[in-house]
Design a protein around this motif. Structure first.
Motif, PDB file in Angstrom:
ATOM      1  N   LEU A 149      -9.887  14.646  -0.419  1.00 34.19           N
ATOM      2  CA  LEU A 149     -11.079  13.899  -0.839  1.00 34.19           C
ATOM      3  C   LEU A 149     -11.676  14.434  -2.140  1.00 34.19           C
ATOM      4  N   SER A 150     -11.807  15.711  -2.238  1.00 33.70           N
ATOM      5  CA  SER A 150     -12.473  16.297  -3.412  1.00 33.70           C
ATOM      6  C   SER A 150     -11.635  16.209  -4.684  1.00 33.70           C
ATOM      7  N   SER A 151     -10.329  15.967  -4.547  1.00 35.39           N
ATOM      8  CA  SER A 151      -9.465  15.918  -5.733  1.00 35.39           C
ATOM      9  C   SER A 151      -9.058  14.502  -6.122  1.00 35.39           C
ATOM     10  N   LEU A 152      -9.630  13.495  -5.446  1.00 37.73           N
ATOM     11  CA  LEU A 152      -9.301  12.114  -5.786  1.00 37.73           C
ATOM     12  C   LEU A 152      -9.760  11.787  -7.202  1.00 37.73           C
ATOM     13  N   THR A 153      -8.908  11.122  -7.946  1.00 36.52           N
ATOM     14  CA  THR A 153      -9.239  10.712  -9.307  1.00 36.52           C
ATOM     15  C   THR A 153      -9.608   9.236  -9.303  1.00 36.52           C
ATOM     16  N   SER A 154     -10.811   8.952  -9.751  1.00 35.16           N
ATOM     17  CA  SER A 154     -11.293   7.572  -9.716  1.00 35.16           C
ATOM     18  C   SER A 154     -10.644   6.731 -10.806  1.00 35.16           C
TER      19      SER A 154
ATOM     20  N   THR B 193      -4.394  12.811  -7.689  1.00 40.18           N
ATOM     21  CA  THR B 193      -4.771  12.954  -9.095  1.00 40.18           C
ATOM     22  C   THR B 193      -4.291  11.797  -9.973  1.00 40.18           C
ATOM     23  N   ASP B 194      -3.531  10.870  -9.394  1.00 38.03           N
ATOM     24  CA  ASP B 194      -3.052   9.717 -10.149  1.00 38.03           C
ATOM     25  C   ASP B 194      -4.000   8.540  -9.903  1.00 38.03           C
ATOM     26  N   PRO B 195      -4.764   8.132 -10.906  1.00 33.47           N
ATOM     27  CA  PRO B 195      -5.751   7.058 -10.686  1.00 33.47           C
ATOM     28  C   PRO B 195      -5.114   5.736 -10.275  1.00 33.47           C
ATOM     29  N   ASP B 196      -3.892   5.478 -10.742  1.00 30.95           N
ATOM     30  CA  ASP B 196      -3.233   4.225 -10.375  1.00 30.95           C
ATOM     31  C   ASP B 196      -2.829   4.203  -8.904  1.00 30.95           C
ATOM     32  N   THR B 197      -2.372   5.345  -8.411  1.00 31.24           N
ATOM     33  CA  THR B 197      -2.016   5.442  -6.993  1.00 31.24           C
ATOM     34  C   THR B 197      -3.257   5.274  -6.121  1.00 31.24           C
ATOM     35  N   VAL B 198      -4.335   5.923  -6.525  1.00 29.90           N
ATOM     36  CA  VAL B 198      -5.593   5.805  -5.788  1.00 29.90           C
ATOM     37  C   VAL B 198      -6.092   4.369  -5.840  1.00 29.90           C
ATOM     38  N   ASP B 199      -5.979   3.752  -7.004  1.00 28.02           N
ATOM     39  CA  ASP B 199      -6.449   2.378  -7.168  1.00 28.02           C
ATOM     40  C   ASP B 199      -5.651   1.406  -6.309  1.00 28.02           C
TER      41      ASP B 199
ATOM     42  N   GLY C 167     -14.376  -1.406  -8.454  1.00 27.73           N
ATOM     43  CA  GLY C 167     -13.194  -0.828  -9.089  1.00 27.73           C
ATOM     44  C   GLY C 167     -12.180  -1.899  -9.395  1.00 27.73           C
ATOM     45  N   GLY C 168     -11.075  -1.521  -9.975  1.00 29.58           N
ATOM     46  CA  GLY C 168     -10.045  -2.501 -10.286  1.00 29.58           C
ATOM     47  C   GLY C 168      -8.918  -1.871 -11.050  1.00 29.58           C
ATOM     48  N   PHE C 169      -7.870  -2.616 -11.243  1.00 26.84           N
ATOM     49  CA  PHE C 169      -6.734  -2.086 -11.978  1.00 26.84           C
ATOM     50  C   PHE C 169      -7.032  -2.098 -13.458  1.00 26.84           C
ATOM     51  N   ARG C 170      -6.702  -1.006 -14.113  1.00 29.42           N
ATOM     52  CA  ARG C 170      -6.945  -0.898 -15.544  1.00 29.42           C
ATOM     53  C   ARG C 170      -5.674  -1.273 -16.288  1.00 29.42           C
ATOM     54  N   GLY C 171      -5.851  -1.873 -17.448  1.00 26.64           N
ATOM     55  CA  GLY C 171      -4.691  -2.209 -18.255  1.00 26.64           C
ATOM     56  C   GLY C 171      -3.910  -3.356 -17.661  1.00 26.64           C
ATOM     57  N   GLY C 172      -2.645  -3.458 -18.024  1.00 24.21           N
ATOM     58  CA  GLY C 172      -1.832  -4.566 -17.540  1.00 24.21           C
ATOM     59  C   GLY C 172      -0.637  -4.071 -16.785  1.00 24.21           C
ATOM     60  N   ARG C 173       0.506  -4.642 -17.086  1.00 24.06           N
ATOM     61  CA  ARG C 173       1.715  -4.251 -16.385  1.00 24.06           C
ATOM     62  C   ARG C 173       2.065  -2.816 -16.714  1.00 24.06           C
TER      63      ARG C 173
ATOM     64  N   ALA D 222       0.804  -1.229   0.000  1.00 25.51           N
ATOM     65  CA  ALA D 222       0.000   0.000   0.000  1.00 25.51           C
ATOM     66  C   ALA D 222       0.834   1.275   0.000  1.00 25.51           C
ATOM     67  N   PHE D 223       2.142   1.165   0.285  1.00 30.13           N
ATOM     68  CA  PHE D 223       3.018   2.350   0.326  1.00 30.13           C
ATOM     69  C   PHE D 223       2.489   3.403   1.297  1.00 30.13           C
ATOM     70  N   LEU D 224       2.133   2.974   2.501  1.00 26.46           N
ATOM     71  CA  LEU D 224       1.562   3.906   3.471  1.00 26.46           C
ATOM     72  C   LEU D 224       2.585   4.893   4.014  1.00 26.46           C
ATOM     73  N   GLU D 225       3.859   4.654   3.719  1.00 29.47           N
ATOM     74  CA  GLU D 225       4.882   5.597   4.175  1.00 29.47           C
ATOM     75  C   GLU D 225       5.042   6.759   3.204  1.00 29.47           C
ATOM     76  N   GLN D 226       4.354   6.697   2.056  1.00 35.14           N
ATOM     77  CA  GLN D 226       4.453   7.753   1.054  1.00 35.14           C
ATOM     78  C   GLN D 226       3.203   8.622   1.052  1.00 35.14           C
TER      79      GLN D 226
END
Length: 526
Positions: free
Chosen positions: A271-276, A231-237, A504-510, A222-226
């Motif tokens: 919260l208001s700037s989270l990118t889904s 605004t990065d959907p992958d980070t949010v995901d 939700g889920g991860f989009r794309g592949g590697r 989860a990278f909770l230390e970062q």
């Protein structure tokens, strides 16, 4: 000269009659091995005969296995299936790892019957040597081609849970956990979910200590230390996926403190700037629901007052001030404030849970002006609640059984749960001093059995009643269907909130979410 059908049957007869003197007939076995160079009929016979006498000729073991592998790659699918079916007979001693490795690579086939045959063969050699079989599977997961890796992980996720305790011993399960941790160093989002399903089902990890180890695995991912990049959907995901995997692991002994702290310090302020990551997902509501579900299992928190203050601030944002009235009693503004019940249920529940740890927060930690503002908002929200609760109860009155199962009434039942929950929590906060004793079951959580045997009330109210929060441990979280409810128009008209089936889920592949896994070799050949 090519081996014929007659040659194969003759050699088979020699070996079958030899009994204890098999090793003296090496030439006959060599003829059978050479049968793979013949036509389709010879190949089919060779596929059956080679494994039958394999154990009697260790000096020809490599040649025999390689011959069988040639048949596994034959252009004729029926020959391939026959050869694959017989492969487990080679899985003895030191050959088990090689056979498992081979079968794992064969998972890449696109032929359904052949794929099923490979699965059956893998399961059968598990029962011969589980650890050796796992060695072959994990070897390909770590070093094999992408399609092989993907299918090997899916195989483990689907099949390990079906194996008996005699096969999946403590030693074997410890090995699975150790190897899975290696794989988790570089995974995609889908792989992470599947691998968590694998390890969450291990019997050896069904203890408090085991669950804590699983939480540690998720924390690393989860990278909770970062800090969060909202605004990065992958980070949010990544955060959503990890939190969902951790959620069913939490209990009164396995705390959610690090996740709750991260949500309060990094997610709520943004919260208001989270990118889904998924277009149709209400990301704010999804995040708030996760926070609400985690909050009962939060342990001692270093910055409790600051985190409570953040929850309090967000709660104020979603609880509007009543509209100003002009002299004739009409509203000064043309529109009524929207009452966002689903969001408020989550925030109020989380605040109520953490408030138990600092019960004097509203008395000593919030200034008088801000507290007055909060109570005005609470009163206005409570008035709106009463209107909706009455309307929903009237709409559901007398409805039982199938009548409550229509889509429209299901939504109303959920809406009644939401409004009842908020009503109970608001009453607690109106106490002087504020109380944190009431318990409710979050509206999207299943009603506990203890509630089902409680004294009966009219069905609509019964469906909306609160109950004690009881956490059930299971390998993966489950969610009820969520739909959109729009209350009837009126003075307090607003949307109850959004209920989405999709998690939700991860989009794309590697390259997305959990990493590119670009450091792996490109696989091995037989």
């Amino acid at each position: 000269m090519a081996v014929t059908i007659e040659d194969l049957y003759r050699s088979y007869g020699v070996l079958a009659d030899a009994k204890d003197n098999l090793s003296q007939h090496k030439d006959a076995y060599q003829v059978i091995v050479d049968g793979v160079k013949g036509g389709p009929k010879e190949k089919r016979l060779a596929a059956q005969f080679i494994p039958k006498f394999f154990s009697s000729f260790p000096e020809l073991a490599d040649a025999a296995i390689n011959a069988q592998l040639d048949l596994c790659e034959d252009e004729d699918v029926s020959i391939r299936r026959q050869a694959i079916k017989e492969l487990p007979r080679f899985a003895t001693g030191e050959n088990i790892l090689r056979v498992a490795d081979i079968l794992t690579q064969l998972l890449q086939t696109d032929d359904t019957a052949e794929f099923n045959q490979v699965n059956v063969a893998l399961v059968s050699i598990f029962k011969v040597d589980a650890k050796g079989t796992l060695g072959g599977l994990f070897s390909q997961i770590l070093q094999g081609e992408d399609i092989v890796r993907e299918r090997a992980i899916k195989f483990l996720s689907a099949k390990l849970k079906t194996l008996s305790e005699e096969v999946m011993t403590k030693e074997v399960e410890d090995y699975v956990f150790a190897e899975t941790k290696k794989v988790l160093e570089d995974v995609t989002g889908e792989e992470f979910v599947l691998l968590m399903r694998v390890v969450s089902g291990l019997r050896v990890l069904q203890t408090v200590h085991g669950r804590q180890q699983l939480v540690e695995l998720v924390v690393e991912q989860a990278f909770l230390e970062q800090a969060l990049n909202p605004t990065d959907p992958d980070t949010v995901d990544r955060l959503l996926q990890c939190t969902r995997q951790a959620l069913p692991l939490f209990s009164k002994n396995v705390h959610s403190t690090r996740f709750v702290t991260y949500f309060c310090e990094h997610v709520l302020p943004n919260l208001s700037s989270l990118t889904s990551p998924v277009a149709e997902l209400d990301i704010q509501l999804e995040v708030l629901k996760l926070l609400a579900e985690m909050s009962p299992f939060c342990g001692d928190m270093e910055k409790l007052e600051a985190n409570l203050n953040m929850l309090f601030t967000k709660l104020l944002e979603f609880m509007p001030m009543p509209p100003e009235e002009v002299e004739n009693g009409d509203n000064a503004t043309s529109e009524e404030p929207k009452l966002q019940f689903s969001y408020v249920e989550c925030l109020l529940f989380g605040f109520h849970q953490l408030g138990k740890k600092l019960p004097d927060f509203l008395l000593d930690k919030v200034d008088a002006e801000r507290l007055k503002d909060f109570k005005i908002r609470l009163q206005y929200f409570a008035r709106g609640l009463q209107v909706y609760i009455r309307q929903l109860r009237v709409a559901l009155q007398g409805k039982t059984g199938d009548a409550l199962k229509t889509d429209e009434n299901k939504i109303k039942v959920v809406a009644l749960k939401i409004t009842n929950n908020i009503n109970i929590l608001i009453k607690d906060l109106f106490h002087n001093p504020p109380s944190y004793k009431s318990t409710v079951t979050l509206s999207w959580k299943p009603v506990q059995k203890a509630e089902a045997v409680a004294p009966k009330r009219p069905s609509a109210e019964e469906m909306g009643s609160g109950g004690s929060e009881k956490k059930q441990i299971s390998p993966l979280p489950r969610r009820d269907a969520r739909q959109i409810y729009n209350p009837p128009s009126g003075k307090y008209s607003a949307s109850i909130g959004n209920f989405s089936n999709e998690r939700g889920g991860f989009r794309g592949g590697r390259g997305r979410g959990f990493g590119t896994r670009g450091n792996r070799s490109r696989g091995r050949t037989y």
